[in-house]
Design an enzyme around this catalytic site. Sequence first.
Site, PDB file in Angstrom:
ATOM      1  N   ASN A 189      -1.871 -11.114   7.982  1.00 62.66           N
ATOM      2  CA  ASN A 189      -2.808 -10.035   8.213  1.00 62.66           C
ATOM      3  C   ASN A 189      -4.194 -10.403   7.690  1.00 62.66           C
ATOM      4  O   ASN A 189      -4.352 -10.727   6.513  1.00 62.66           O
ATOM      5  CB  ASN A 189      -2.345  -8.762   7.490  1.00 62.66           C
ATOM      6  CG  ASN A 189      -3.372  -7.649   7.612  1.00 62.66           C
ATOM      7  OD1 ASN A 189      -3.574  -7.110   8.706  1.00 62.66           O
ATOM      8  ND2 ASN A 189      -4.053  -7.322   6.518  1.00 62.66           N
ATOM      9  N   GLU A 190      -5.178 -10.357   8.559  1.00 60.88           N
ATOM     10  CA  GLU A 190      -6.580 -10.511   8.180  1.00 60.88           C
ATOM     11  C   GLU A 190      -6.845 -11.675   7.223  1.00 60.88           C
ATOM     12  O   GLU A 190      -7.293 -11.458   6.081  1.00 60.88           O
ATOM     13  CB  GLU A 190      -7.117  -9.215   7.559  1.00 60.88           C
ATOM     14  CG  GLU A 190      -7.086  -8.034   8.502  1.00 60.88           C
ATOM     15  CD  GLU A 190      -8.012  -6.896   8.071  1.00 60.88           C
ATOM     16  OE1 GLU A 190      -8.556  -6.930   6.955  1.00 60.88           O
ATOM     17  OE2 GLU A 190      -8.195  -5.960   8.859  1.00 60.88           O
ATOM     18  N   HIS A 221      -2.029  -4.641 -13.407  1.00 60.36           N
ATOM     19  CA  HIS A 221      -1.501  -4.269 -14.723  1.00 60.36           C
ATOM     20  C   HIS A 221      -2.377  -4.848 -15.835  1.00 60.36           C
ATOM     21  O   HIS A 221      -2.614  -4.212 -16.848  1.00 60.36           O
ATOM     22  CB  HIS A 221      -0.049  -4.752 -14.882  1.00 60.36           C
ATOM     23  CG  HIS A 221       0.899  -4.002 -13.988  1.00 60.36           C
ATOM     24  ND1 HIS A 221       2.106  -4.512 -13.589  1.00 60.36           N
ATOM     25  CD2 HIS A 221       0.801  -2.782 -13.410  1.00 60.36           C
ATOM     26  CE1 HIS A 221       2.717  -3.633 -12.807  1.00 60.36           C
ATOM     27  NE2 HIS A 221       1.943  -2.572 -12.677  1.00 60.36           N
ATOM     28  N   ASN A 248      -7.764  -6.421  14.245  1.00 65.34           N
ATOM     29  CA  ASN A 248      -8.087  -5.227  13.447  1.00 65.34           C
ATOM     30  C   ASN A 248      -9.586  -4.987  13.523  1.00 65.34           C
ATOM     31  O   ASN A 248     -10.370  -5.924  13.343  1.00 65.34           O
ATOM     32  CB  ASN A 248      -7.723  -5.435  11.976  1.00 65.34           C
ATOM     33  CG  ASN A 248      -6.220  -5.469  11.743  1.00 65.34           C
ATOM     34  OD1 ASN A 248      -5.430  -5.297  12.675  1.00 65.34           O
ATOM     35  ND2 ASN A 248      -5.829  -5.673  10.496  1.00 65.34           N
ATOM     36  N   ASP A 304       2.151   0.820  -8.293  1.00 68.37           N
ATOM     37  CA  ASP A 304       3.469   0.992  -8.908  1.00 68.37           C
ATOM     38  C   ASP A 304       4.335   2.012  -8.166  1.00 68.37           C
ATOM     39  O   ASP A 304       5.538   1.815  -8.006  1.00 68.37           O
ATOM     40  CB  ASP A 304       3.330   1.449 -10.377  1.00 68.37           C
ATOM     41  CG  ASP A 304       2.813   0.319 -11.275  1.00 68.37           C
ATOM     42  OD1 ASP A 304       2.487  -0.768 -10.741  1.00 68.37           O
ATOM     43  OD2 ASP A 304       2.725   0.532 -12.499  1.00 68.37           O
ATOM     44  N   HIS A 363       1.026  -9.548   4.234  1.00 67.66           N
ATOM     45  CA  HIS A 363      -0.081  -8.595   4.167  1.00 67.66           C
ATOM     46  C   HIS A 363      -0.587  -8.573   2.718  1.00 67.66           C
ATOM     47  O   HIS A 363      -0.540  -7.561   2.033  1.00 67.66           O
ATOM     48  CB  HIS A 363       0.357  -7.209   4.651  1.00 67.66           C
ATOM     49  CG  HIS A 363      -0.787  -6.317   5.048  1.00 67.66           C
ATOM     50  ND1 HIS A 363      -0.897  -5.739   6.293  1.00 67.66           N
ATOM     51  CD2 HIS A 363      -1.880  -5.914   4.367  1.00 67.66           C
ATOM     52  CE1 HIS A 363      -2.008  -5.001   6.366  1.00 67.66           C
ATOM     53  NE2 HIS A 363      -2.624  -5.083   5.190  1.00 67.66           N
ATOM     54  N   GLN A 422       0.798  -1.222   0.000  1.00 68.62           N
ATOM     55  CA  GLN A 422       0.000   0.000   0.000  1.00 68.62           C
ATOM     56  C   GLN A 422       0.834   1.277   0.000  1.00 68.62           C
ATOM     57  O   GLN A 422       0.320   2.346  -0.317  1.00 68.62           O
ATOM     58  CB  GLN A 422      -0.953  -0.025   1.200  1.00 68.62           C
ATOM     59  CG  GLN A 422      -1.967  -1.159   1.107  1.00 68.62           C
ATOM     60  CD  GLN A 422      -2.890  -1.225   2.307  1.00 68.62           C
ATOM     61  OE1 GLN A 422      -2.586  -1.901   3.272  1.00 68.62           O
ATOM     62  NE2 GLN A 422      -4.020  -0.535   2.266  1.00 68.62           N
ATOM     63  N   ARG A 463       4.084  -0.807  13.042  1.00 66.71           N
ATOM     64  CA  ARG A 463       3.696  -2.086  12.441  1.00 66.71           C
ATOM     65  C   ARG A 463       3.739  -1.955  10.927  1.00 66.71           C
ATOM     66  O   ARG A 463       3.072  -1.091  10.363  1.00 66.71           O
ATOM     67  CB  ARG A 463       2.293  -2.499  12.882  1.00 66.71           C
ATOM     68  CG  ARG A 463       1.761  -3.728  12.150  1.00 66.71           C
ATOM     69  CD  ARG A 463       0.374  -4.099  12.650  1.00 66.71           C
ATOM     70  NE  ARG A 463      -0.196  -5.232  11.941  1.00 66.71           N
ATOM     71  CZ  ARG A 463      -1.118  -5.136  10.974  1.00 66.71           C
ATOM     72  NH1 ARG A 463      -1.566  -3.954  10.581  1.00 66.71           N
ATOM     73  NH2 ARG A 463      -1.587  -6.213  10.396  1.00 66.71           N
ATOM     74  N   TYR A 521     -12.817  -2.033  12.519  1.00 71.12           N
ATOM     75  CA  TYR A 521     -13.209  -0.777  11.872  1.00 71.12           C
ATOM     76  C   TYR A 521     -14.653  -0.376  12.093  1.00 71.12           C
ATOM     77  O   TYR A 521     -14.967   0.791  12.233  1.00 71.12           O
ATOM     78  CB  TYR A 521     -12.952  -0.872  10.363  1.00 71.12           C
ATOM     79  CG  TYR A 521     -11.478  -0.821  10.017  1.00 71.12           C
ATOM     80  CD1 TYR A 521     -10.850   0.394   9.776  1.00 71.12           C
ATOM     81  CD2 TYR A 521     -10.709  -1.978   9.976  1.00 71.12           C
ATOM     82  CE1 TYR A 521      -9.498   0.455   9.471  1.00 71.12           C
ATOM     83  CE2 TYR A 521      -9.357  -1.930   9.693  1.00 71.12           C
ATOM     84  CZ  TYR A 521      -8.759  -0.708   9.445  1.00 71.12           C
ATOM     85  OH  TYR A 521      -7.414  -0.655   9.169  1.00 71.12           O
ATOM     86  N   GLU A 560      -4.859  -2.686  14.025  1.00 73.18           N
ATOM     87  CA  GLU A 560      -5.386  -1.653  13.118  1.00 73.18           C
ATOM     88  C   GLU A 560      -6.715  -1.144  13.634  1.00 73.18           C
ATOM     89  O   GLU A 560      -7.527  -1.925  14.146  1.00 73.18           O
ATOM     90  CB  GLU A 560      -5.670  -2.213  11.704  1.00 73.18           C
ATOM     91  CG  GLU A 560      -4.463  -2.490  10.864  1.00 73.18           C
ATOM     92  CD  GLU A 560      -4.849  -2.978   9.468  1.00 73.18           C
ATOM     93  OE1 GLU A 560      -5.934  -2.610   8.946  1.00 73.18           O
ATOM     94  OE2 GLU A 560      -4.046  -3.744   8.896  1.00 73.18           O
TER      95      GLU A 560
HETATM   96  C1  NOJ Z   1      -7.421  -3.758   6.823  1.00 74.09           C
HETATM   97  C2  NOJ Z   1      -6.233  -4.074   5.974  1.00 74.09           C
HETATM   98  O1  NOJ Z   1      -5.315  -4.828   6.702  1.00 74.09           O
HETATM   99  C3  NOJ Z   1      -5.587  -2.836   5.399  1.00 74.09           C
HETATM  100  O2  NOJ Z   1      -4.659  -3.237   4.445  1.00 74.09           O
HETATM  101  C4  NOJ Z   1      -6.636  -1.901   4.843  1.00 74.09           C
HETATM  102  O3  NOJ Z   1      -6.086  -0.791   4.218  1.00 74.09           O
HETATM  103  C5  NOJ Z   1      -7.556  -1.482   5.962  1.00 74.09           C
HETATM  104  N1  NOJ Z   1      -8.215  -2.649   6.463  1.00 74.09           N
HETATM  105  C6  NOJ Z   1      -8.623  -0.468   5.555  1.00 74.09           C
HETATM  106  O4  NOJ Z   1      -9.498  -1.043   4.657  1.00 74.09           O
END
Ligand code: NOJ
Length: 494
Positions: free
Chosen positions: A173-174, A46, A317, A59, A129, A26, A84, A319, A390
Amino acid sequence: AGVDFRASNYSFPDDFIFGVSTAAFQIEGAWNEGGKGESMWDTYLHKNPQFTPDRSNGDVAADSYHKYMEDIQMIQKLGVKYYRMSISWPRLLPNGTDNNISREGAMYYRTLFEELLKVNITPIVTLFHWDMPTALMDLGGWTNPKVMDYFEDYARVAFNLYGDIIKTWTTLNEPHQHCYNGYGLDYFVPALMSHGVGEYLCTHYLLLSHARVYRMYEKEFRPYQKGKVGITLDAFWAKPRDANKAEDVLAANAYLHMHLDIYAHPIFSDVGDYPTFVRERVNNMSLEQGFSRSRLPYFTDEEILAIKGSADFFGLNHYTTFIMSPSSMEPKWNVPSLDHDTGVKVDQNLTWPRPGPEWLTVYPPGFRQLLNYVQDNYRMLRDIPILITENGMADLGQTEDYERVAYFNDYLHQVLLAIHEDGVNVKGYFAWTLMDDFEWSDGYTFKFGLYKVDFDSPEKTRTPKLSAKNYANIVRTRRIDFNYIKPPIIRPFQ
Ligand code: NOJ
């Protein structure tokens, strides 16, 4: 109205750690520099530029491959002592296998880790990740059991190269988001649409891969490197539509079992293996659908034991919160699928704020409930801590990000309540994310950063947002001051 004057007398305990999170794909860019191999996200984007609404890819991203010294200064300004981040598997091993270690890739992370440590910032490193090397995705990615060997080999290379200075690792991750959206649907790469089949293979082999790496570290490295290895799981909170209706409560539980406990139970419960609920549900559905074997693979007894207890901390994580009620039929379900197996109607409460992506409504109390759910269900968490790896919110990228200030204040307030009023063993918090970045299927259209990145400028200029200032204040004072940054009062025209 709109200004929250709530005060909290609680403060974050002395041993509570603060950090900030990022992920290699990212932010790094430099997709083909320094001998890096392609990840499946490079290759897929791509070939399919229309995958992201802005036809963007990783990129260049925030160009952290070149600008990491600036990133470190930004982390310092936040005052956090932990960072992290993740290693890009194909940057280190261009073909995914350990016969070819990129010297430049290896150097990049070595330098980054050393520079962080020089200024007393401890890196916490994720091995996977989501950026699977294309060479291994071509062989089926996580649906190919052989990839477990290659993941173990990759982890061993990383432990050998960096284990002298890196003492906290997370394997994955997730896994839920990765398998569900990437293998079950086409919302993430590899976009396999193998719902109900591939998504469970992904789950199964990811759990085994995680345990392989944990046990390998335990045996080969822990005796002298003395570090910790954990995993990061993700969970939305599942709120029953009506808490007084048994069927809504059951629906919410079904959702949590199929999304979170399917990963958490094998690792963190006393008995191990998939939860009974998940095993029975998928077996019964598979049978009904004419499969002669369950779509959810079985672990051997040995595997159950290897996975059970394979974590030194629970990375979580979080949200948002969704609303749950029962449903026998959702028109949008792919069949077979994890969604169909779950059998729950998932809604949003649109009276809650929704400042960015469609999936993210703001409901702070869900965080405290989730923390309690995890603590109550997994006794192991009396002995090992939860780390919130997160938490954050996206908007359109303005630096005067009052909504993000409020989000962090309110969600962190729930963490304080979970610690002080509920006794949840949560010992750390990492804000997502340090700076605006490539947000997977949303490209650069939504921004999660504490720092703004000007993606139009060749320098990828970074500017602190108000939320960065606010987070720094929380970290410095170890308390939340709801009045530290006040939104402007909008007066009616006179
Ligand atoms: C969890 C993910 O691990 C992360 O890569 C992502 O950007 C965030 N959620 C937000 O969507």
